[in-house]
Write an enzyme that holds these catalytic residues in place. Sequence first.
Site, PDB file in Angstrom:
ATOM      1  N   ALA A 158       1.044  -0.957   0.009  1.00  0.00           N
ATOM      2  CA  ALA A 158       0.195   0.160  -0.039  1.00  0.00           C
ATOM      3  C   ALA A 158       1.271   0.843   0.195  1.00  0.00           C
ATOM      4  CB  ALA A 158      -0.783  -0.279   1.561  1.00  0.00           C
ATOM      5  N   LYS A 159       0.158   2.175  -0.632  1.00  0.00           N
ATOM      6  CA  LYS A 159       1.053   3.731  -0.434  1.00  0.00           C
ATOM      7  C   LYS A 159       0.623   3.605   0.477  1.00  0.00           C
ATOM      8  CE  LYS A 159       2.911   7.843  -3.649  1.00  0.00           C
ATOM      9  NZ  LYS A 159       4.463   7.274  -3.047  1.00  0.00           N
TER      10      LYS A 159
END
Length: 290
Positions: A158-159
């Site tokens: 995930a960013k």
Amino acid sequence: MALQPFGDRDGYIWYNGSLMPWREANFHVLSHGLHYASCVFEGERAYGGKIFKMREHSDRLINSGKILGFDIPYTADQLDAAKMEVVKANNLVDCYVRPVSWRGGEQMGVSAPLTKIHTAIAAWEWPSYFSPEIKANGIKLTQGRWARPAPNTAPVHAKASGLYMICTVGKSEAEAKGFHDCLMLDYRGNVAEATGANFFMLQAGKLHTPTPDCFLNGITRQTVIELAGLRQIPVVERFIKPDELKDAEEIFVTGTAAEITPVGQIDDLSFKVGPTTRQLMEDYAKLVRA
């Protein structure tokens, strides 16, 4: 030179479905995203008024939210339209675009399933991450003391804002030592990436890049692999040991902010900004404005 605070600027920000004056785009200090890092974001660039790989970024934002356990209340089509609305409203042509989604302040505590998911999009002029003079000779990196965590210890694909805490600390420490950024290793001691950019090195006509199993497989990284293929440059994804760096002919890093940035030094090792790096930089510059 005095910095202009981001909270005190003219323009418009898209906030929960509509544009509002820039200075009014605020949230409460007791928002969950601030305290517990329940926040995901994207970094995008517009070239000539067109956002590069816009749909890929929207899809990743939505997926990042799902990895953190929440659904962003907008479709990719809606996010794309909102980003273009923000660029147009701020009369921007070449700019940086920052979508962000986070849990609000309805609940405070580690678990907060009843929080509202907020989404905002801002855009502003932001030239190349490094000046042309710095890029001409390559940036200077030093090995950082913080490692990229194992996939079973953090939501590494995930960013997510929380994953950048060690990046902030690492880059700040590197700059204090006179470097531009730090080279992060992974939890096994292999080369991973810089604090906000993926890593490539050239050896014997082949590009080698770390396997992205514990850090983001960047959109710019994927683009560079495609460009290398068009040039018939083989790309090898593998685990890279730090002691292999001495045998690299060229090194560069990639990212939306960094674009393609040559590396001229890693601690005591020096590298030339070579023809392969320059060619890919040229190809990338043409592609983003195609």
